[in-house]
Design a protein around this motif. Structure first.
Motif, PDB file in Angstrom:
ATOM      1  N   CYS A  61      14.234  53.639   9.331  1.00 54.04           N
ATOM      2  CA  CYS A  61      13.912  52.303   9.847  1.00 54.04           C
ATOM      3  C   CYS A  61      15.001  51.334   9.405  1.00 54.04           C
ATOM      4  CB  CYS A  61      12.534  51.841   9.373  1.00 54.04           C
ATOM      5  SG  CYS A  61      12.059  50.287  10.156  1.00 54.04           S
ATOM      6  N   GLY A  62      14.797  50.631   8.328  1.00 52.62           N
ATOM      7  CA  GLY A  62      15.792  49.679   7.845  1.00 52.62           C
ATOM      8  C   GLY A  62      15.444  48.249   8.191  1.00 52.62           C
ATOM      9  N   ARG A  63      15.988  47.348   7.424  1.00 53.06           N
ATOM     10  CA  ARG A  63      15.692  45.930   7.617  1.00 53.06           C
ATOM     11  C   ARG A  63      16.216  45.414   8.957  1.00 53.06           C
ATOM     12  NH1 ARG A  63      17.137  43.291   1.670  1.00 53.06           N
ATOM     13  NH2 ARG A  63      15.541  44.450   0.465  1.00 53.06           N
ATOM     14  N   ASP A 123      16.125  54.724  22.394  1.00 50.01           N
ATOM     15  CA  ASP A 123      17.342  55.250  21.767  1.00 50.01           C
ATOM     16  C   ASP A 123      17.116  55.507  20.279  1.00 50.01           C
ATOM     17  OD1 ASP A 123      20.323  55.758  21.785  1.00 50.01           O
ATOM     18  OD2 ASP A 123      20.256  54.070  20.391  1.00 50.01           O
ATOM     19  N   ILE A 124      16.423  54.585  19.606  1.00 53.52           N
ATOM     20  CA  ILE A 124      16.127  54.761  18.180  1.00 53.52           C
ATOM     21  C   ILE A 124      15.221  55.972  17.972  1.00 53.52           C
ATOM     22  CG2 ILE A 124      14.994  53.716  16.180  1.00 53.52           C
ATOM     23  CD1 ILE A 124      15.917  50.983  17.255  1.00 53.52           C
ATOM     24  N   ASN A 125      14.215  56.125  18.830  1.00 52.78           N
ATOM     25  CA  ASN A 125      13.319  57.281  18.717  1.00 52.78           C
ATOM     26  C   ASN A 125      14.065  58.592  18.925  1.00 52.78           C
ATOM     27  OD1 ASN A 125      10.953  55.967  18.051  1.00 52.78           O
ATOM     28  ND2 ASN A 125      10.207  55.825  20.154  1.00 52.78           N
ATOM     29  N   HIS A 126      14.998  58.601  19.855  1.00 52.48           N
ATOM     30  CA  HIS A 126      15.812  59.807  20.061  1.00 52.48           C
ATOM     31  C   HIS A 126      16.613  60.143  18.802  1.00 52.48           C
ATOM     32  CE1 HIS A 126      15.416  61.565  23.998  1.00 52.48           C
ATOM     33  NE2 HIS A 126      15.473  60.397  24.603  1.00 52.48           N
ATOM     34  N   LYS A 127      17.208  59.149  18.188  1.00 51.93           N
ATOM     35  CA  LYS A 127      18.034  59.383  16.996  1.00 51.93           C
ATOM     36  C   LYS A 127      17.174  59.862  15.822  1.00 51.93           C
ATOM     37  CE  LYS A 127      21.606  56.023  18.262  1.00 51.93           C
ATOM     38  NZ  LYS A 127      22.207  54.702  17.948  1.00 51.93           N
ATOM     39  N   ILE A 128      16.017  59.221  15.630  1.00 53.90           N
ATOM     40  CA  ILE A 128      15.126  59.621  14.537  1.00 53.90           C
ATOM     41  C   ILE A 128      14.654  61.057  14.731  1.00 53.90           C
ATOM     42  CG2 ILE A 128      12.887  59.190  13.465  1.00 53.90           C
ATOM     43  CD1 ILE A 128      13.287  56.223  14.025  1.00 53.90           C
ATOM     44  N   SER A 129      14.199  61.371  15.949  1.00 49.33           N
ATOM     45  CA  SER A 129      13.686  62.725  16.207  1.00 49.33           C
ATOM     46  C   SER A 129      14.783  63.772  16.061  1.00 49.33           C
ATOM     47  CB  SER A 129      13.076  62.786  17.610  1.00 49.33           C
ATOM     48  OG  SER A 129      14.037  62.477  18.608  1.00 49.33           O
ATOM     49  N   LYS A 130      16.000  63.438  16.454  1.00 49.27           N
ATOM     50  CA  LYS A 130      17.110  64.388  16.326  1.00 49.27           C
ATOM     51  C   LYS A 130      17.390  64.707  14.858  1.00 49.27           C
ATOM     52  CE  LYS A 130      21.909  65.084  17.803  1.00 49.27           C
ATOM     53  NZ  LYS A 130      23.053  64.487  18.545  1.00 49.27           N
ATOM     54  N   ARG A 131      17.371  63.687  14.008  1.00 51.07           N
ATOM     55  CA  ARG A 131      17.624  63.906  12.578  1.00 51.07           C
ATOM     56  C   ARG A 131      16.511  64.720  11.929  1.00 51.07           C
ATOM     57  NH1 ARG A 131      19.097  57.597  11.485  1.00 51.07           N
ATOM     58  NH2 ARG A 131      21.082  57.529  12.639  1.00 51.07           N
ATOM     59  N   ILE A 132      15.275  64.425  12.295  1.00 53.12           N
ATOM     60  CA  ILE A 132      14.142  65.140  11.697  1.00 53.12           C
ATOM     61  C   ILE A 132      14.175  66.616  12.082  1.00 53.12           C
ATOM     62  CG2 ILE A 132      11.628  65.361  11.770  1.00 53.12           C
ATOM     63  CD1 ILE A 132      11.492  62.302  11.958  1.00 53.12           C
ATOM     64  N   VAL A 133      14.391  66.894  13.364  1.00 51.26           N
ATOM     65  CA  VAL A 133      14.407  68.286  13.828  1.00 51.26           C
ATOM     66  C   VAL A 133      15.611  69.022  13.242  1.00 51.26           C
ATOM     67  CG1 VAL A 133      14.615  69.767  15.860  1.00 51.26           C
ATOM     68  CG2 VAL A 133      13.122  67.764  15.923  1.00 51.26           C
ATOM     69  N   ALA A 134      16.756  68.365  13.164  1.00 54.37           N
ATOM     70  CA  ALA A 134      17.942  69.013  12.601  1.00 54.37           C
ATOM     71  C   ALA A 134      17.721  69.367  11.128  1.00 54.37           C
ATOM     72  CB  ALA A 134      19.156  68.100  12.750  1.00 54.37           C
ATOM     73  N   GLY A 135      17.054  68.468  10.377  1.00 55.60           N
ATOM     74  CA  GLY A 135      16.775  68.752   8.971  1.00 55.60           C
ATOM     75  C   GLY A 135      15.826  69.924   8.799  1.00 55.60           C
ATOM     76  N   ALA A 136      14.802  70.004   9.644  1.00 60.85           N
ATOM     77  CA  ALA A 136      13.865  71.126   9.559  1.00 60.85           C
ATOM     78  C   ALA A 136      14.521  72.432   9.973  1.00 60.85           C
ATOM     79  CB  ALA A 136      12.645  70.839  10.436  1.00 60.85           C
ATOM     80  N   GLU A 137      15.344  72.386  11.024  1.00 51.06           N
ATOM     81  CA  GLU A 137      16.011  73.610  11.496  1.00 51.06           C
ATOM     82  C   GLU A 137      17.006  74.124  10.461  1.00 51.06           C
ATOM     83  OE1 GLU A 137      18.551  75.102  15.430  1.00 51.06           O
ATOM     84  OE2 GLU A 137      18.357  72.967  14.966  1.00 51.06           O
ATOM     85  N   ARG A 138      17.711  73.238   9.811  1.00 53.50           N
ATOM     86  CA  ARG A 138      18.727  73.640   8.823  1.00 53.50           C
ATOM     87  C   ARG A 138      18.095  74.327   7.623  1.00 53.50           C
ATOM     88  NH1 ARG A 138      20.512  69.048   8.270  1.00 53.50           N
ATOM     89  NH2 ARG A 138      19.476  68.447   6.332  1.00 53.50           N
ATOM     90  N   THR A 139      16.899  73.911   7.243  1.00 48.53           N
ATOM     91  CA  THR A 139      16.244  74.465   6.053  1.00 48.53           C
ATOM     92  C   THR A 139      15.197  75.530   6.386  1.00 48.53           C
ATOM     93  OG1 THR A 139      14.673  72.608   6.119  1.00 48.53           O
ATOM     94  CG2 THR A 139      16.617  72.366   4.705  1.00 48.53           C
ATOM     95  N   GLY A 140      15.054  75.878   7.664  1.00 42.75           N
ATOM     96  CA  GLY A 140      14.115  76.922   8.047  1.00 42.75           C
ATOM     97  C   GLY A 140      12.658  76.543   7.900  1.00 42.75           C
ATOM     98  N   ARG A 141      12.360  75.251   8.019  1.00 45.50           N
ATOM     99  CA  ARG A 141      10.987  74.788   7.877  1.00 45.50           C
ATOM    100  C   ARG A 141      10.408  74.369   9.220  1.00 45.50           C
ATOM    101  NH1 ARG A 141      11.584  70.156   3.513  1.00 45.50           N
ATOM    102  NH2 ARG A 141      13.500  69.863   4.727  1.00 45.50           N
TER     103      ARG A 141
END
Length: 390
Positions: free
Chosen positions: A211-213, A254-272
């Motif tokens: 999010c952020g200020r 656009d913000i939702n796309h960026k947030i979802s991309k980061r979340i999915v990439a983090g889960a995929e990278r760690t196998g979760r």
């Protein structure tokens, strides 16, 4: 897995005029067909076509396929209306809004989307052009453009109909693509919990807060400007509010796309896998103060959940929905639940074990734990698949 790809058409002024006349004619025909369907209660394509096909061909000079699409489009609109009425989208039966929606025929805007099948529209992907039917004849060599990834998906996986739409004087084709899914991870090494909130749009159990200020300040500015324009009630204020609403929706998307991309990439990278809150009915059951109500209604959380779901499915990351009840009051270490564990919005302090953490991070750990338990028990529910690539 279905994805929707939107490409931009680049017609000449003459071609744009022909496309605009086509949309107007098709939507006028569909509106007339809707009035016939309302009077005769013919709500199925074959049944309605018997009442309207010949008249549409003669009166609006539409081709055979376009005339059939007008009837089908009308029936689809009535099917959607029936579902919305049944699900309470227009309030309870007997209310003014419900009566107004069900007591008159469906009407289509002059520039509402028009479906095109392969008989009316053909794609030349190497030349990046289309051949498209119009009331002025076949328009050949109409150029289109889009991002490289979008065009590759379109060329390799397009199936079914495409919709022609005009938005703000710009022309787009929206095509449905059926892409293969990645092999799902049947043995995830845990779950990444995602807590959705007002101050922080999304907080994960990894410690990230999305999010952020700057975003919160912009959301507050949008709310103030929207309120100011609504109070004026002038024609220019309504026009400006409509224009700004589109800009706000695109930015949020656009913000939702960026947030979802980061979340999915983090889960995929760690196998979760990913554990999300099931927020269905949150607006009805949440008890919030008036300023908080404005904030929770001003962000498309359902859209964010859908984006995470389809990106996770495309990457083979399992996703589950869990009950969010009391996740903000439960200690993620000893699981003691009490209202006093959260003395402030961003602060969590367990009264039993003394564990202290950011409240959203603590809630995300609880969601991750519930996600793992749901996975073990076999409750593998996901959010809707369909979304737009933008």
């Amino acid at each position: 897995m279905k994805l929707v790809v939107r490409v931009k058409l680049l017609p000449t002024p003459i071609e744009a005029a022909a496309l605009e006349a086509t949309l107007h004619a098709c939507n006028e025909a569909a509106t007339w067909a809707a009035s016939v369907a309302f009077e005769t209660e013919a709500r199925r394509p074959l049944e309605l076509r018997k009442h309207t096909y010949a008249e549409i061909r003669v009166r609006w000079q539409l081709g055979a396929q376009a005339a059939q699409h007008a009837s089908k489009k009308t029936c689809d609109a009535y099917t959607t209306l029936k579902a919305n009425l049944r699900n309470g989208r227009y309030g309870r039966p007997g209310t003014k809004r419900h009566t107004r929606a069900s007591g008159k025929p469906v009407a289509f805007r002059p520039q509402a989307a028009q479906p095109y099948d392969d008989r009316l529209l053909s794609w030349q992907h190497e030349q990046q052009t289309v051949s498209i039917w119009s009331t002025a004849g076949r328009l050949k060599g109409v150029a289109f453009t889009g991002q490289g990834g979008q065009l590759a998906v379109l060329a390799g996986h397009r199936q079914g109909e495409s919709d022609l739409v005009c938005q703000g004087g710009k022309w787009f084709l929206i095509a449905t693509c059926e892409i293969p899914e990645a092999a799902p991870n049947a043995h995830p090494a845990g779950f990444l919990g995602v807590d959705l909130g007002i101050v922080n749009i999304a907080a994960t159990s990894d410690g990230a807060r999305h999010c952020g200020r700057r975003i919160n300040r912009k959301r507050e500015q949008d709310r103030q400007l929207r309120s100011k324009l609504q109070k004026k009630q002038t024609k220019s204020a309504r026009r400006r509010a409509k224009k700004y609403a589109g800009k706000e929706a695109r930015r949020n998307k656009d913000i939702n796309h960026k947030i979802s991309k980061r979340i999915v990439a983090g889960a995929e990278r760690t196998g979760r896998g990913i554990a999300l809150e099931d927020l269905k009915g949150i607006r009805e059951r949440a008890r919030l103060r008036k300023p908080q109500r404005v904030k929770i209604h001003s962000w498309p959380f359902a859209q964010l959940g859908a984006f995470i779901a389809y990106k996770a499915k495309r990457a083979g990351v399992p996703a589950v929905s869990v009950d969010p009840a009391y996740t903000s009051q439960e200690c993620s270490q000893c699981h003691h639940t009490a209202r006093g564990n959260r003395p402030a919005q961003a602060y969590f302090a367990c009264r039993v074990c003394g564990f202290v953490d950011h409240a959203d991070h603590n809630a995300s750990h609880n969601i991750a734990h519930r996600g793992w338990m749901a996975w073990v028990c076999g409750a593998r529910s996901t959010a809707p698949e369909l979304t737009l690539i933008a």
